[in-house]
Design an enzyme around this catalytic site. Structure first.
Site, PDB file in Angstrom:
ATOM      1  N   LEU A 188       0.722  -1.211   0.076  1.00 38.29           N
ATOM      2  CA  LEU A 188      -0.312  -0.008   0.154  1.00 38.29           C
ATOM      3  C   LEU A 188       0.964   1.276  -0.004  1.00 38.29           C
ATOM      4  O   LEU A 188       0.434   2.147  -0.504  1.00 38.29           O
ATOM      5  CB  LEU A 188      -0.764   0.150   1.286  1.00 38.29           C
ATOM      6  CG  LEU A 188      -2.146  -0.817   1.202  1.00 38.29           C
ATOM      7  CD1 LEU A 188      -3.084  -0.714   2.545  1.00 38.29           C
ATOM      8  CD2 LEU A 188      -2.836  -0.561  -0.010  1.00 38.29           C
ATOM      9  N   GLY A 189       2.183   1.160   0.298  1.00 39.86           N
ATOM     10  CA  GLY A 189       3.066   2.286   0.534  1.00 39.86           C
ATOM     11  C   GLY A 189       3.956   2.127   1.725  1.00 39.86           C
ATOM     12  O   GLY A 189       3.893   1.318   2.374  1.00 39.86           O
ATOM     13  N   VAL A 226       5.928   6.843   7.108  1.00 39.26           N
ATOM     14  CA  VAL A 226       7.096   7.482   8.109  1.00 39.26           C
ATOM     15  C   VAL A 226       7.533   6.350   9.029  1.00 39.26           C
ATOM     16  O   VAL A 226       8.881   6.303   9.235  1.00 39.26           O
ATOM     17  CB  VAL A 226       6.225   8.493   9.013  1.00 39.26           C
ATOM     18  CG1 VAL A 226       7.183   8.853  10.137  1.00 39.26           C
ATOM     19  CG2 VAL A 226       5.650   9.503   8.433  1.00 39.26           C
ATOM     20  N   GLY A 267       7.423   2.992   8.344  1.00 38.08           N
ATOM     21  CA  GLY A 267       7.819   1.595   7.742  1.00 38.08           C
ATOM     22  C   GLY A 267       6.648   1.261   6.840  1.00 38.08           C
ATOM     23  O   GLY A 267       6.182   2.007   6.180  1.00 38.08           O
ATOM     24  N   LEU A 268       6.692   0.119   6.262  1.00 38.62           N
ATOM     25  CA  LEU A 268       5.942  -0.455   5.038  1.00 38.62           C
ATOM     26  C   LEU A 268       4.495  -0.827   5.332  1.00 38.62           C
ATOM     27  O   LEU A 268       4.101  -1.277   6.377  1.00 38.62           O
ATOM     28  CB  LEU A 268       6.814  -1.731   4.461  1.00 38.62           C
ATOM     29  CG  LEU A 268       6.314  -2.258   3.257  1.00 38.62           C
ATOM     30  CD1 LEU A 268       6.497  -1.522   2.092  1.00 38.62           C
ATOM     31  CD2 LEU A 268       7.236  -3.604   2.849  1.00 38.62           C
ATOM     32  N   LYS A 327       0.787  -2.669   8.965  1.00 36.43           N
ATOM     33  CA  LYS A 327       1.548  -1.692   8.984  1.00 36.43           C
ATOM     34  C   LYS A 327       2.974  -2.498   9.759  1.00 36.43           C
ATOM     35  O   LYS A 327       2.820  -3.016  10.814  1.00 36.43           O
ATOM     36  CB  LYS A 327       1.480  -0.659   9.857  1.00 36.43           C
ATOM     37  CG  LYS A 327       2.258   0.895   9.267  1.00 36.43           C
ATOM     38  CD  LYS A 327       1.219   1.726  10.021  1.00 36.43           C
ATOM     39  CE  LYS A 327       2.215   2.963  10.184  1.00 36.43           C
ATOM     40  NZ  LYS A 327       1.807   4.157  10.819  1.00 36.43           N
ATOM     41  N   ASP A 373       0.105  14.778  12.357  1.00 36.53           N
ATOM     42  CA  ASP A 373       0.415  14.665  10.873  1.00 36.53           C
ATOM     43  C   ASP A 373      -0.803  14.709  10.056  1.00 36.53           C
ATOM     44  O   ASP A 373      -0.733  13.886   9.146  1.00 36.53           O
ATOM     45  CB  ASP A 373       1.430  13.350  10.697  1.00 36.53           C
ATOM     46  CG  ASP A 373       2.147  13.380   9.113  1.00 36.53           C
ATOM     47  OD1 ASP A 373       2.673  12.342   8.825  1.00 36.53           O
ATOM     48  OD2 ASP A 373       2.076  14.501   8.734  1.00 36.53           O
TER      49      ASP A 373
HETATM   50  C1  LIG Z   1       2.518   5.410   3.431  1.00 36.36           C
HETATM   51  O1  LIG Z   1       1.456   4.505   3.039  1.00 36.36           O
HETATM   52  C2  LIG Z   1       0.531   4.121   3.811  1.00 36.36           C
HETATM   53  C3  LIG Z   1      -0.558   3.366   3.065  1.00 36.36           C
HETATM   54  C4  LIG Z   1      -1.808   2.981   4.018  1.00 36.36           C
HETATM   55  C5  LIG Z   1      -2.014   3.435   5.162  1.00 36.36           C
HETATM   56  N1  LIG Z   1      -3.007   3.094   5.789  1.00 36.36           N
HETATM   57  N2  LIG Z   1      -3.205   3.027   7.388  1.00 36.36           N
HETATM   58  N3  LIG Z   1      -4.555   2.840   7.549  1.00 36.36           N
HETATM   59  C6  LIG Z   1      -5.182   2.515   6.265  1.00 36.36           C
HETATM   60  C7  LIG Z   1      -6.478   1.919   6.287  1.00 36.36           C
HETATM   61  N4  LIG Z   1      -6.820   1.856   5.217  1.00 36.36           N
HETATM   62  C8  LIG Z   1      -6.025   2.076   3.829  1.00 36.36           C
HETATM   63  N5  LIG Z   1      -6.513   1.744   2.570  1.00 36.36           N
HETATM   64  C9  LIG Z   1      -5.690   2.133   1.632  1.00 36.36           C
HETATM   65  C10 LIG Z   1      -6.129   1.139   0.260  1.00 36.36           C
HETATM   66  C11 LIG Z   1      -5.724   1.615  -0.958  1.00 36.36           C
HETATM   67  C12 LIG Z   1      -5.794   2.997  -1.319  1.00 36.36           C
HETATM   68  N6  LIG Z   1      -5.149   3.098  -2.537  1.00 36.36           N
HETATM   69  C13 LIG Z   1      -5.545   3.794  -0.179  1.00 36.36           C
HETATM   70  C14 LIG Z   1      -6.008   3.581   1.111  1.00 36.36           C
HETATM   71  N7  LIG Z   1      -4.587   2.415   4.170  1.00 36.36           N
HETATM   72  C15 LIG Z   1      -4.299   2.556   5.267  1.00 36.36           C
HETATM   73  C16 LIG Z   1      -0.930   3.984   5.866  1.00 36.36           C
HETATM   74  C17 LIG Z   1       0.258   4.608   5.152  1.00 36.36           C
END
Ligand SMILES: COc1ccc(-n2nnc3cnc(N[C@H]4CC[C@H](N)CC4)nc32)cc1
Length: 315
Positions: free
Chosen positions: A18-19, A22, A24-25, A41, A141
């Site tokens: 997902l990304g 700050v 971690g992954l 996370k 943040d």
């Molecule tokens: C730095 O990377 C991130 C990525 C995601 C998150 N977090 N933290 N809690 C979350 C609850 N739901 C979702 N859903 C995503 C589903 C895919 C969509 N394109 C974007 C929303 N993402 C979350 C935190 C940091």
């Protein structure tokens, strides 16, 4: 199951990145026990500082149970094991939380929201913040990418408490205008009082509000550098307090507007936005945090009266 260094137990399947945040992954996965997709996370314990921060994030997020806050389901050690009594020896820990469909940053990329949607989202944001602040937690943040949304019922939840802190409610602070420049490369930060719901950056709050209210937030967020950024704010946000004018004269004498009159009041900047919304803006986007409505007070502003229901805004 091993993906991107995620060593989790077998019941998480269909892992997708997902990304990288700050701390971690972040992956999404389906928890076979519930059939639900979750966001996981991974906090790598590099050193004692990251362990301290990770355990603080876990402590904070675990206890925040509210409809407008991303819920943490469980926290796991490697291989999906429960946390040991002494978690400081862990190499990593995993925060398993509910997974939302999208986030406000992506939603706003598709263009400004209709006012009705912006109002409903803003109401939920403040409802979540009222709860978070009542727990003496500062998110610190707050930005569109950390505000998650399910578009089917336009449900909003605040997430990613990686930089959150618990503050002592009786902490009496001298609210000092301090331009935190260059150090973290972040936008000019105003030290905000703990009830300043934006907690983090005043600029980011402005971006959220202005991008929601059908004008692009980047009007304020595209200053080439911090001082120009501040100038964009000063063009529209009046500096009312003598102490702020004094501070500004110290840090940015050449940028200070003459006579402290704003060039573009919000009423001119947002001609197509109704008067109540403009009044709301003027009361939350104040230069000095202590002049700002708290989340609780903002909820009872006429702009949100169609949703406001104090007995259904739990703390
Ligand atoms: C730095 O990377 C991130 C990525 C995601 C998150 N977090 N933290 N809690 C979350 C609850 N739901 C979702 N859903 C995503 C589903 C895919 C969509 N394109 C974007 C929303 N993402 C979350 C935190 C940091």
């Amino acid at each position: 199951l091993f993906l991107h260094g995620f060593d989790l137990s077998g019941h998480f399947v269909d892992l997708r990145p997902l990304g990288t945040g700050v701390t971690g992954l972040v992956l999404s996965a389906v928890d076979q026990r519930t059939g639900q997709r979750v966001a996981i996370k991974k906090l790598v314990m590099r050193d004692t500082v990251t362990v301290k921060h990770a355990l603080r994030e876990v402590k904070i997020t675990r206890r925040l149970h509210h409809e407008n806050v991303v819920r943490v389901h469980e926290v796991l050690a490697p291989y999906g094991r429960p946390l040991p009594r002494d978690p400081t020896q862990l190499s990593a820990l995993y925060i398993v939380q509910e997974c939302m469909e999208t986030d406000l940053a992506r939603l706003l990329e598709q263009g400004p929201l209709p006012t009705g949607h912006a109002t409903l989202l803003f109401y939920q944001l403040l409802r979540g913040l009222k709860f978070i602040h009542s727990a003496n937690v500062l998110h610190r943040d707050l930005k569109p990418a950390n505000i998650f949304i399910n578009t089917d019922q336009l449900l909003l939840k605040i997430g990613d408490f990686g930089l959150a802190r618990i503050v002592d409610p009786h902490y009496s602070h001298k609210v000092k205008m301090k331009l935190i420049l260059s150090k973290t490369g972040r936008k000019p930060e105003l030290l905000l009082n703990m009830h300043g719901y934006s907690d983090g950056s005043f600029v980011q709050l402005m971006c959220i509000v202005l991008s929601c209210l059908t004008i692009t937030g980047d009007l304020f967020c595209n200053g080439a550098h911090e001082l120009e950024q501040m100038q964009l704010i000063l063009d529209s946000v009046p500096v009312l307090r003598e102490e702020d004018r004094h501070d500004l004269l110290q840090v940015m004498p050449s940028y200070v507007s003459h006579g402290w009159r704003v060039k573009k009041p919000f009423s001119e900047l947002l001609p197509e936005v109704d008067a109540q919304a403009v009044d709301f803006l003027e009361r939350i986007l104040t230069f000095h945090p202590m002049d700002r409505l708290t989340a609780e007070a903002a909820l009872s502003h006429p702009f949100l009266q169609q949703y406001s229901c104090p007995e259904d805004e739990p703390t």
